[in-house]
Design a protein around this motif. Structure first.
Motif, PDB file in Angstrom:
ATOM      1  N   ALA A  77      -5.048   6.760  -5.920  1.00  0.00           N
ATOM      2  CA  ALA A  77      -6.183   7.563  -6.013  1.00  0.00           C
ATOM      3  C   ALA A  77      -7.403   6.874  -6.337  1.00  0.00           C
ATOM      4  O   ALA A  77      -8.426   6.998  -5.842  1.00  0.00           O
ATOM      5  CB  ALA A  77      -5.853   8.894  -6.633  1.00  0.00           C
ATOM      6  N   VAL A  78      -7.351   6.090  -7.672  1.00  0.00           N
ATOM      7  CA  VAL A  78      -8.266   5.414  -8.076  1.00  0.00           C
ATOM      8  C   VAL A  78      -8.836   4.359  -7.284  1.00  0.00           C
ATOM      9  O   VAL A  78     -10.034   4.024  -7.053  1.00  0.00           O
ATOM     10  CB  VAL A  78      -8.014   5.169  -9.610  1.00  0.00           C
ATOM     11  CG1 VAL A  78      -9.219   4.362 -10.006  1.00  0.00           C
ATOM     12  CG2 VAL A  78      -7.998   6.568 -10.569  1.00  0.00           C
ATOM     13  N   ALA A  79      -7.681   3.529  -6.875  1.00  0.00           N
ATOM     14  CA  ALA A  79      -8.168   2.220  -6.272  1.00  0.00           C
ATOM     15  C   ALA A  79      -8.652   2.537  -5.058  1.00  0.00           C
ATOM     16  O   ALA A  79      -9.623   2.013  -4.548  1.00  0.00           O
ATOM     17  CB  ALA A  79      -6.904   1.442  -6.268  1.00  0.00           C
ATOM     18  N   PHE A  80      -8.200   3.522  -3.959  1.00  0.00           N
ATOM     19  CA  PHE A  80      -8.510   3.586  -2.583  1.00  0.00           C
ATOM     20  C   PHE A  80      -9.951   4.420  -2.560  1.00  0.00           C
ATOM     21  O   PHE A  80     -10.259   4.718  -1.646  1.00  0.00           O
ATOM     22  CB  PHE A  80      -7.411   4.217  -1.874  1.00  0.00           C
ATOM     23  CG  PHE A  80      -6.611   3.017  -1.372  1.00  0.00           C
ATOM     24  CD1 PHE A  80      -6.504   2.652  -0.288  1.00  0.00           C
ATOM     25  CD2 PHE A  80      -5.573   2.451  -2.605  1.00  0.00           C
ATOM     26  CE1 PHE A  80      -5.603   1.529  -0.006  1.00  0.00           C
ATOM     27  CE2 PHE A  80      -4.609   1.747  -2.060  1.00  0.00           C
ATOM     28  CZ  PHE A  80      -4.690   1.184  -0.894  1.00  0.00           C
ATOM     29  N   SER A  81     -10.293   5.243  -3.681  1.00  0.00           N
ATOM     30  CA  SER A  81     -11.380   5.880  -3.815  1.00  0.00           C
ATOM     31  C   SER A  81     -12.722   5.292  -4.340  1.00  0.00           C
ATOM     32  O   SER A  81     -13.587   5.024  -3.936  1.00  0.00           O
ATOM     33  CB  SER A  81     -11.263   7.442  -4.229  1.00  0.00           C
ATOM     34  OG  SER A  81     -11.025   7.267  -5.772  1.00  0.00           O
ATOM     35  N   GLY A  82     -12.129   4.766  -5.720  1.00  0.00           N
ATOM     36  CA  GLY A  82     -13.285   3.758  -6.271  1.00  0.00           C
ATOM     37  C   GLY A  82     -13.569   2.676  -5.569  1.00  0.00           C
ATOM     38  O   GLY A  82     -14.745   2.214  -5.624  1.00  0.00           O
ATOM     39  N   GLY A  85       0.695  -1.444   0.004  1.00  0.00           N
ATOM     40  CA  GLY A  85       0.156  -0.023   0.000  1.00  0.00           C
ATOM     41  C   GLY A  85       0.762   1.245   0.042  1.00  0.00           C
ATOM     42  O   GLY A  85       0.497   2.195  -0.645  1.00  0.00           O
ATOM     43  N   GLY A  86       1.971   1.208   0.815  1.00  0.00           N
ATOM     44  CA  GLY A  86       2.877   2.401   0.884  1.00  0.00           C
ATOM     45  C   GLY A  86       3.709   2.462  -0.549  1.00  0.00           C
ATOM     46  O   GLY A  86       3.852   3.853  -0.922  1.00  0.00           O
ATOM     47  N   ALA A  87       3.935   1.517  -1.109  1.00  0.00           N
ATOM     48  CA  ALA A  87       4.443   1.874  -2.294  1.00  0.00           C
ATOM     49  C   ALA A  87       3.810   1.879  -3.423  1.00  0.00           C
ATOM     50  O   ALA A  87       4.232   2.851  -4.344  1.00  0.00           O
ATOM     51  CB  ALA A  87       5.068   0.202  -2.657  1.00  0.00           C
TER      52      ALA A  87
END
Length: 384
Positions: A85-90, A73-75
């Motif tokens: 941004a897309v993955a953790f919001s969508g 996740g950090g990488a």
């Protein structure tokens, strides 16, 4: 700082694409048997003591195994900010469900044996099942959606809009990928329990693991066939600027039937990934049936690695394609952090990854051996 010019920008992007794959494989192989053991817990453990044996087989190592997820996740956050941004919001609700499971797991480990009440312990056992099953399913569903394309778009200002919904993620192909994920981690958890336990628990684990190995082969084959015949992939139809700015809108992308298999034709060596997925699962089946403990665990690890890497090999250079605006699809060449950022992160990674691997290796060496039922029964201070 001019040291970063020692490695070209396109090479750094490629290195970080590969490193993300390594971190995902590291998480799936190490924490995968924890999750698989949690799924198996209510079925391989018929008594309270047997379930404690299962829990204590993973209890000392699960926290260290989750380091790979944190690193991944950090990488992604630092190396591929647009992907983050897309993955953790969508995928917000899906991520929330995953985190719910992963947060409940340590709570269940700590509280499960605090009371002698059988009903109390049974409830926590099902919490451990939930915390293994739900993240495993959703990780697979997420990969299935990535292969089909995710409904997001980008404004010229790089403002991201996600037009999908949580239940839209649960389409048939994605659910099939979720079943692949469950089958392969149950296979992996079974191989781990065969290695770490004896008697009835190990016997039941062998039976469930053998079925899971066969299911892994069948589900993976069906998913591959559907991907080839019925699900369009994506390909870049314009020039690729490997040194260009991180602006996905500067290219042209089109959907194309069978596009996800083009890399295998162009670079036959990439077929090693899906071959490892099948061969590893078959080897795990053989290792489980013939009680070859280390062999079964190594083969299940190979299968997991091959299945995950086959996704990366199929999609390259895409990282996250867009189903509603293919031009906005994120690729290795247009969605990374800056040249300097990637270089600094690579230096840090080169220092700390070997330390993490060395420490993990030492921990497993110290904890080598089977969990003893007698010691669990007599232990009052340290066993779960």
């Amino acid at each position: 700082m001019i040291l970063h010019t020692l490695i070209d920008y396109d090479v750094l992007r490629l290195i970080w694409w590969a490193l993300i794959g390594v971190l995902l494989v590291g998480f799936a192989v190490t924490d995968g048997f924890d999750l698989g053991s949690g799924i198996l817990l209510p079925f391989v453990g018929r008594t309270d003591l047997e379930r404690r044996v299962v829990i204590n087989s993973v209890g000392p190592v699960w926290e260290g195994n989750q380091v790979w997820l944190i690193l991944g996740g950090g990488a992604i956050f630092a190396a591929w900010p647009q992907l983050y941004a897309v993955a953790f919001s969508g995928f917000y609700l899906a991520m929330f469900a995953i985190l719910t499971g992963l947060i409940l797991r340590p709570v269940a480990f700590k509280f499960r044996s605090k009371r002698e009440d059988p009903a109390w312990r049974a409830r926590w056992d099902w919490v451990l099942f939930f915390s293994g099953f739900v993240p495993t399913l959703i990780f697979g569903v997420a990969l299935g959606n990535v292969l089909q394309g995710v409904p997001f778009r980008l404004e010229p200002t790089m403002h991201i809009f996600y037009d999908g919904s949580f239940f839209g993620l649960l389409n048939p192909f994605a659910v099939l990928c979720g079943l692949v994920s469950i089958a392969m981690l149950v296979m992996h958890g079974s191989a781990w329990l065969q290695l770490k336990t004896d008697g009835a628990v190990a016997g039941r684990a062998r039976n469930y693991g053998s079925l899971a190995a066969i299911a892994t082969i069948l589900f993976y084959a069906v998913a591959g066939l559907l991907l080839w015949k019925y699900i369009d992939g994506y390909r870049i139809s314009s020039e690729i600027d490997r040194f260009g700015p991180s602006n996905p809108l500067l290219k042209t992308v089109e959907g194309h039937a069978g596009a996800w298999f083009a890399n295998y034709a162009a670079h036959p060596w990439t077929m090693a990934a899906p071959a490892a997925g099948f061969i590893g699962a078959l080897g795990a089946f053989i290792g489980l049936r013939f009680r070859r403990e280390v062999f079964a665990l190594l083969c299940s690890s190979l299968s997991i690695s091959g299945i995950i890497l086959s996704v990366g090999a199929s999609m390259f250079p895409f990282i996250l394609p867009s189903s509603i605006d293919p031009r906005a699809s994120l690729t290795v060449w247009d969605s990374s952090s800056s040249h300097l950022t990637l270089f600094i992160m690579l230096v840090v990674t080169a220092i700390f990854i070997p330390l993490i691997v060395a420490y993990t290796t030492w921990v497993y060496h110290v904890l080598w051996g089977k969990v003893d039922e007698k010691e669990i029964r007599e232990e009052t201070g340290h066993a779960y």
